[in-house]
Every structure is written in structure tokens, then in C-alpha cells.
Design a protein around this motif. Structure first.
Motif, PDB file in Angstrom:
ATOM      1  N   CYS A  87       0.671  -1.229   0.109  1.00  0.00           N
ATOM      2  CA  CYS A  87      -0.106   0.022   0.141  1.00  0.00           C
ATOM      3  C   CYS A  87       1.110   1.406   0.045  1.00  0.00           C
ATOM      4  O   CYS A  87       1.365   1.346   1.134  1.00  0.00           O
ATOM      5  CB  CYS A  87      -0.841   0.063   1.255  1.00  0.00           C
ATOM      6  SG  CYS A  87      -2.111  -1.202   1.201  1.00  0.00           S
ATOM      7  N   LEU A  88       1.052   1.917  -1.108  1.00  0.00           N
ATOM      8  CA  LEU A  88       1.943   2.886  -1.238  1.00  0.00           C
ATOM      9  C   LEU A  88       1.361   4.183  -1.087  1.00  0.00           C
ATOM     10  O   LEU A  88       0.242   4.671  -1.565  1.00  0.00           O
ATOM     11  CB  LEU A  88       2.589   2.927  -2.734  1.00  0.00           C
ATOM     12  CG  LEU A  88       3.572   3.915  -2.973  1.00  0.00           C
ATOM     13  CD1 LEU A  88       4.878   3.364  -2.288  1.00  0.00           C
ATOM     14  CD2 LEU A  88       3.864   3.690  -4.524  1.00  0.00           C
ATOM     15  N   THR A  89       1.847   5.052  -0.308  1.00  0.00           N
ATOM     16  CA  THR A  89       1.530   6.447   0.077  1.00  0.00           C
ATOM     17  C   THR A  89       2.545   7.494  -0.434  1.00  0.00           C
ATOM     18  O   THR A  89       3.709   7.556   0.450  1.00  0.00           O
ATOM     19  CB  THR A  89       1.219   6.647   1.460  1.00  0.00           C
ATOM     20  OG1 THR A  89       0.108   5.871   1.969  1.00  0.00           O
ATOM     21  CG2 THR A  89       0.498   8.114   1.615  1.00  0.00           C
ATOM     22  N   PRO A  90       2.224   8.123  -1.757  1.00  0.00           N
ATOM     23  CA  PRO A  90       3.332   8.964  -2.139  1.00  0.00           C
ATOM     24  C   PRO A  90       3.027  10.417  -1.304  1.00  0.00           C
ATOM     25  O   PRO A  90       1.894  11.083  -1.119  1.00  0.00           O
ATOM     26  CB  PRO A  90       2.948   9.379  -3.338  1.00  0.00           C
ATOM     27  CG  PRO A  90       2.062   8.358  -4.037  1.00  0.00           C
ATOM     28  CD  PRO A  90       1.126   7.688  -2.812  1.00  0.00           C
ATOM     29  N   SER A  91       3.984  10.910  -0.781  1.00  0.00           N
ATOM     30  CA  SER A  91       3.984  12.150   0.254  1.00  0.00           C
ATOM     31  C   SER A  91       5.300  12.747   0.337  1.00  0.00           C
ATOM     32  O   SER A  91       6.441  12.114   0.777  1.00  0.00           O
ATOM     33  CB  SER A  91       3.358  11.651   1.750  1.00  0.00           C
ATOM     34  OG  SER A  91       3.348  12.612   2.732  1.00  0.00           O
ATOM     35  N   LEU A  92       5.194  14.063   0.608  1.00  0.00           N
ATOM     36  CA  LEU A  92       6.391  15.060   0.826  1.00  0.00           C
ATOM     37  C   LEU A  92       6.461  15.010   2.314  1.00  0.00           C
ATOM     38  O   LEU A  92       7.509  15.493   2.751  1.00  0.00           O
ATOM     39  CB  LEU A  92       6.293  16.332   0.206  1.00  0.00           C
ATOM     40  CG  LEU A  92       6.645  16.380  -1.279  1.00  0.00           C
ATOM     41  CD1 LEU A  92       6.166  17.489  -1.876  1.00  0.00           C
ATOM     42  CD2 LEU A  92       7.964  15.844  -1.780  1.00  0.00           C
ATOM     43  N   ARG A  93       5.327  14.714   3.029  1.00  0.00           N
ATOM     44  CA  ARG A  93       5.341  15.039   4.436  1.00  0.00           C
ATOM     45  C   ARG A  93       6.240  13.927   5.057  1.00  0.00           C
ATOM     46  O   ARG A  93       6.251  12.995   4.820  1.00  0.00           O
ATOM     47  CB  ARG A  93       3.953  14.903   4.884  1.00  0.00           C
ATOM     48  CG  ARG A  93       3.616  14.837   6.470  1.00  0.00           C
ATOM     49  CD  ARG A  93       2.042  14.677   6.760  1.00  0.00           C
ATOM     50  NE  ARG A  93       1.892  14.663   8.214  1.00  0.00           N
ATOM     51  CZ  ARG A  93       1.999  13.389   8.748  1.00  0.00           C
ATOM     52  NH1 ARG A  93       2.014  12.262   7.962  1.00  0.00           N
ATOM     53  NH2 ARG A  93       1.675  13.359   9.925  1.00  0.00           N
ATOM     54  N   LEU A  94       6.994  14.476   6.062  1.00  0.00           N
ATOM     55  CA  LEU A  94       7.870  13.912   6.848  1.00  0.00           C
ATOM     56  C   LEU A  94       7.131  12.784   7.937  1.00  0.00           C
ATOM     57  O   LEU A  94       6.235  13.110   8.482  1.00  0.00           O
ATOM     58  CB  LEU A  94       8.893  14.473   7.888  1.00  0.00           C
ATOM     59  CG  LEU A  94       9.939  13.647   8.456  1.00  0.00           C
ATOM     60  CD1 LEU A  94      10.762  12.846   7.607  1.00  0.00           C
ATOM     61  CD2 LEU A  94      10.515  14.719   9.366  1.00  0.00           C
ATOM     62  N   GLU A  95       7.186  11.559   7.563  1.00  0.00           N
ATOM     63  CA  GLU A  95       6.486  10.540   8.270  1.00  0.00           C
ATOM     64  C   GLU A  95       7.246  10.472   9.705  1.00  0.00           C
ATOM     65  O   GLU A  95       8.207  10.131   9.858  1.00  0.00           O
ATOM     66  CB  GLU A  95       6.396   8.872   7.690  1.00  0.00           C
ATOM     67  CG  GLU A  95       5.645   7.980   8.219  1.00  0.00           C
ATOM     68  CD  GLU A  95       4.195   8.295   8.404  1.00  0.00           C
ATOM     69  OE1 GLU A  95       3.856   8.234   9.585  1.00  0.00           O
ATOM     70  OE2 GLU A  95       3.620   8.805   7.397  1.00  0.00           O
ATOM     71  N   THR A  96       5.920  10.493  10.479  1.00  0.00           N
ATOM     72  CA  THR A  96       6.442  10.301  12.101  1.00  0.00           C
ATOM     73  C   THR A  96       6.005   9.157  12.695  1.00  0.00           C
ATOM     74  O   THR A  96       6.326   8.784  13.690  1.00  0.00           O
ATOM     75  CB  THR A  96       5.799  11.511  12.795  1.00  0.00           C
ATOM     76  OG1 THR A  96       4.334  11.511  12.979  1.00  0.00           O
ATOM     77  CG2 THR A  96       6.095  12.822  12.330  1.00  0.00           C
ATOM     78  N   PHE A  97       5.111   8.225  11.908  1.00  0.00           N
ATOM     79  CA  PHE A  97       4.731   6.838  12.388  1.00  0.00           C
ATOM     80  C   PHE A  97       3.974   7.104  13.527  1.00  0.00           C
ATOM     81  O   PHE A  97       3.949   6.218  14.369  1.00  0.00           O
ATOM     82  CB  PHE A  97       6.149   5.992  12.683  1.00  0.00           C
ATOM     83  CG  PHE A  97       6.532   5.833  11.419  1.00  0.00           C
ATOM     84  CD1 PHE A  97       6.405   4.622  10.644  1.00  0.00           C
ATOM     85  CD2 PHE A  97       7.803   6.679  11.225  1.00  0.00           C
ATOM     86  CE1 PHE A  97       7.205   4.486   9.528  1.00  0.00           C
ATOM     87  CE2 PHE A  97       8.630   6.345  10.161  1.00  0.00           C
ATOM     88  CZ  PHE A  97       8.395   5.088   9.093  1.00  0.00           C
ATOM     89  N   SER A  98       3.430   8.558  13.937  1.00  0.00           N
ATOM     90  CA  SER A  98       2.699   8.538  15.127  1.00  0.00           C
ATOM     91  C   SER A  98       1.215   7.681  15.065  1.00  0.00           C
ATOM     92  O   SER A  98       0.708   7.413  16.253  1.00  0.00           O
ATOM     93  CB  SER A  98       2.241  10.202  15.293  1.00  0.00           C
ATOM     94  OG  SER A  98       1.692  10.662  14.143  1.00  0.00           O
ATOM     95  N   ASP A  99       0.829   7.446  13.963  1.00  0.00           N
ATOM     96  CA  ASP A  99      -0.605   6.790  14.250  1.00  0.00           C
ATOM     97  C   ASP A  99      -0.295   5.419  13.977  1.00  0.00           C
ATOM     98  O   ASP A  99      -1.303   4.614  14.330  1.00  0.00           O
ATOM     99  CB  ASP A  99      -1.660   7.116  12.794  1.00  0.00           C
ATOM    100  CG  ASP A  99      -0.755   6.851  11.505  1.00  0.00           C
ATOM    101  OD1 ASP A  99       0.331   6.222  11.552  1.00  0.00           O
ATOM    102  OD2 ASP A  99      -1.546   7.247  10.393  1.00  0.00           O
ATOM    103  N   GLY A 100       0.822   4.804  13.918  1.00  0.00           N
ATOM    104  CA  GLY A 100       1.024   3.326  14.090  1.00  0.00           C
ATOM    105  C   GLY A 100       0.663   2.489  12.921  1.00  0.00           C
ATOM    106  O   GLY A 100       0.765   1.403  12.838  1.00  0.00           O
ATOM    107  N   GLU A 101       0.263   3.230  11.759  1.00  0.00           N
ATOM    108  CA  GLU A 101      -0.165   2.269  10.582  1.00  0.00           C
ATOM    109  C   GLU A 101       0.766   2.271   9.596  1.00  0.00           C
ATOM    110  O   GLU A 101       0.919   1.231   8.911  1.00  0.00           O
ATOM    111  CB  GLU A 101      -1.268   3.321   9.887  1.00  0.00           C
ATOM    112  CG  GLU A 101      -2.432   3.302  10.713  1.00  0.00           C
ATOM    113  CD  GLU A 101      -3.673   4.078  10.253  1.00  0.00           C
ATOM    114  OE1 GLU A 101      -3.470   4.490   8.773  1.00  0.00           O
ATOM    115  OE2 GLU A 101      -4.654   4.223  10.648  1.00  0.00           O
TER     116      GLU A 101
END
Length: 305
Positions: A125-139
Motif C-alpha cells: 500500500c503505497l502513500t506518495p507524500s512529501l510530508r515527513l512520516e512520524t509513524f505517530s498513528d502506528g499504521e
């Protein structure tokens, strides 16, 4: 633990800081905006400082808020890593992957079919994003980022260094026959993303005076820049990682020999515990094999990017 504020208020602070908004934080936390405001006031009262400058539609961190944020991020990342170590992967057959859009479109997506053939039991499941992923939601399981590799509270594993080179379509090269002497008269395409080196550095390295008005298109997206070069709109200074396929296919031509070594590189990023997940280990191994085949071992050598 009496010298620490409640974890709920720290978590709320993290979400407000991440979204620059009490409203958006409340939506992600599934609480009311009033509850978010209460948690922030409680934390500010505990610390005796203001953490946010309140605006009409968004808030900004104060200097004290900026000092606190990286420690809160690291603390929750460490807690999450510890919990993950003792908890089974909830979905071992789905790999949630965050990738910068240009790398996803120009390099990764065309190769994912081969990965699926090898690992038919893993769905990406690919999520293209410029946002720095924080892994805060655990997903999210894993992120691929282009930068310095310094992401507090997360493990960064070096993947690929890069360089910038001048490319144009074969038709453009045939029509204009570009030389160093004619550069000032030809249209230049430039990526204005803050992490990229630009034409100014290229002209400096070539010991040429930089033309004042040669840029016909500037965009903050490397993938769009390649599209412009492919359609013959000018010469583009782009990352080799994104242009190599088109050069190999003959759709783009490398115009000059000089390549600027990028100060940044590609990194695999995730909480430490994610790297032991079977699906992540399989994907990382496949990625490194593909990188080696595409670019050779020299671009996988860490040069302090």
C-alpha cells in the motif's frame, strides 16, 4: 514520575505541533477542539511557559515549544518501538510504505510488479507524500526519504546517494546542439525544491557566468521537471536516480559530463522495531538488489550524504 506532565497532554502537544492547528489535531485525536485546548493549557500551566502562538486559523510553536517538540517525538517513538517489540505485526501481509512522490513515480512504481511476482503474499500500500512520516498513528511500516538521514527517534538506513546532471530530449539536443558557450541563450528548467542544488551551483562549477533570464520554467517537483524535459521544453538539472531510466531508454540525453554530487541521499526510515518485521526485511532486501542493478554499487556507497 511526579516531575512529568500527563502523557495525554504531551501527545496532544505533539499532534497540535505536527498539524499547526488545534482543529486538525482534534480531528486526528477524535476529541473536541475544546478538549485539545484544555490539554495544551494544562501542559503550559505545568511547564510555566507558552508553547504556541495562537492565530486565527493556525498556531505556531514558540521557542519553548520548538525546544520541547523533538524530545516529545523521540519519547513517543521510543515507547512505540518498545511496544512493537513485544506485539505481533497486526497485518503481516500488507506493507504500508510512504515514499516521496518523484521517486515513487519515476523509479519505484515501475518495478513493483517484479516485487509482487516474487512476494505474491505481500500487498504493498503505497502513500506518495512529501510530508515527513512520524509513524505517530502506528499504521505506516516504512518510509523512503531523500535527505540527510537525521530523523529523531527513528532508524535511518542508507540506501542510495545521488548526483544531478543536465538532460534534454534528443529532439531538443538535435535542434539546439547545446554547448557551454551557448548555455546563456537556451531555456533552462529548474527544480526549486529547497533540498536541491540549482543551476547557480552548476554554472559556478563550470566557471561560467550565470545568465539572468534563461530559466523558462521553475517547479518545486522533480517529476514535473522531467516531464518538461521529455516534451522538449528545455534543459533540466535533475537527479540521476529519476532520469536514469529515460537515459537508458533514449528518451533523454545527458548533455554535459559534469555531475553535481548531491549533499543528500535516499534513506529507509522507520522505528527500530519495524526493521525486524518479516515483510519489511523482505522488501528492504529486494530494494537493495534493485538499486544495485539499476545504479551499480558505487551509488550505494555512503559518502556522508
Amino acid at each position: 514520575m511526579a516531575d512529568l506532565p500527563p502523557l495525554t497532554s504531551l501527545r496532544t502537544f505533539w499532534f497540535v505541533a505536527e498539524h499547526n492547528s488545534f482543529k486538525r489535531a482534534s480531528e486526528h485525536l477524535f476529541v473536541t477542539q475544546a478538549a485539545v485546548s484544555h490539554q495544551i493549557r494544562q501542559l503550559e500551566d505545568f511547564l510555566g511557559v507558552s508553547l504556541f502562538e495562537r492565530g486565527n486559523r493556525e498556531v505556531r510553536l514558540t521557542k519553548d515549544g520548538q525546544r520541547l517538540l523533538p524530545y516529545v517525538q523521540q519519547g513517543f517513538s521510543a515507547l512505540r518501538a518498545g511496544v512493537t517489540l513485544v506485539k505481533d505485526d497486526s497485518d503481516p501481509n500488507v506493507l504500508n510504505l510512504s515514499v516521496i512522490p518523484s521517486f515513487a513515480a519515476r523509479w519505484l512504481v515501475p518495478r513493483l510488479g517484479e516485487f509482487r511476482q516474487r512476494q505474491a503474499d505481500i500487498r504493498v500500500c503505497l502513500t506518495p507524500s512529501l510530508r515527513l512520516e512520524t509513524f505517530s498513528d502506528g499504521e505506516m511500516d516504512l518510509a523512503i526519504r531523500y535527505g540527510t538521514g537525521q530523523y529523531p527517534g527513528l532508524r535511518s538506513e542508507f540506501l542510495l546517494r545521488d548526483s544531478l546532471l543536465v538532460v534534454a530530449s534528443p529532439a531538443f539536443v538535435d535542434a539546439h546542439k547545446p554547448t557551454l558557450a551557448s548555455m546563456a541563450t537556451l531555456p533552462l528548467l529548474e527544480d526549486t525544491s529547497p533540498e536541491e542544488l540549482g543551476w547557480s551551483e552548476w554554472f559556478k562549477r563550470q566557471k561560467l557566468s550565470e545568465p539572468e533570464s534563461a530559466r523558462c520554467l521553475t517547479v518545486a517537483d522533480a517529476s514535473m521537471l522531467i516531464d518538461a524535459a521529455l516534451t522538449g521544453q528545455g534543459m533540466a538539472l535533475v537527479r540521476r536516480s529519476l532520469a536514469q531510466n529515460f537515459i537508458d531508454q533514449g528518451a533523454l540525453t545527458k548533455v554535459f559530463a559534469l555531475e553535481l554530487e548531491s549533499p543528500y541521499g535516499y534513506y529507509l526510515v522507520a522505528p527500530e522495531a519495524h526493521f525486524v518485521r518479516a515483510k519489511v526485511k523482505v522488501f528492504v532486501h529486494w530494494m537493495k538488489e534493485e538499486i544495485r542493478q539499476s545504479f551499480g554499487p558505487e551509488m550505494m556507497a555512503y559518502h556522508g550524504a
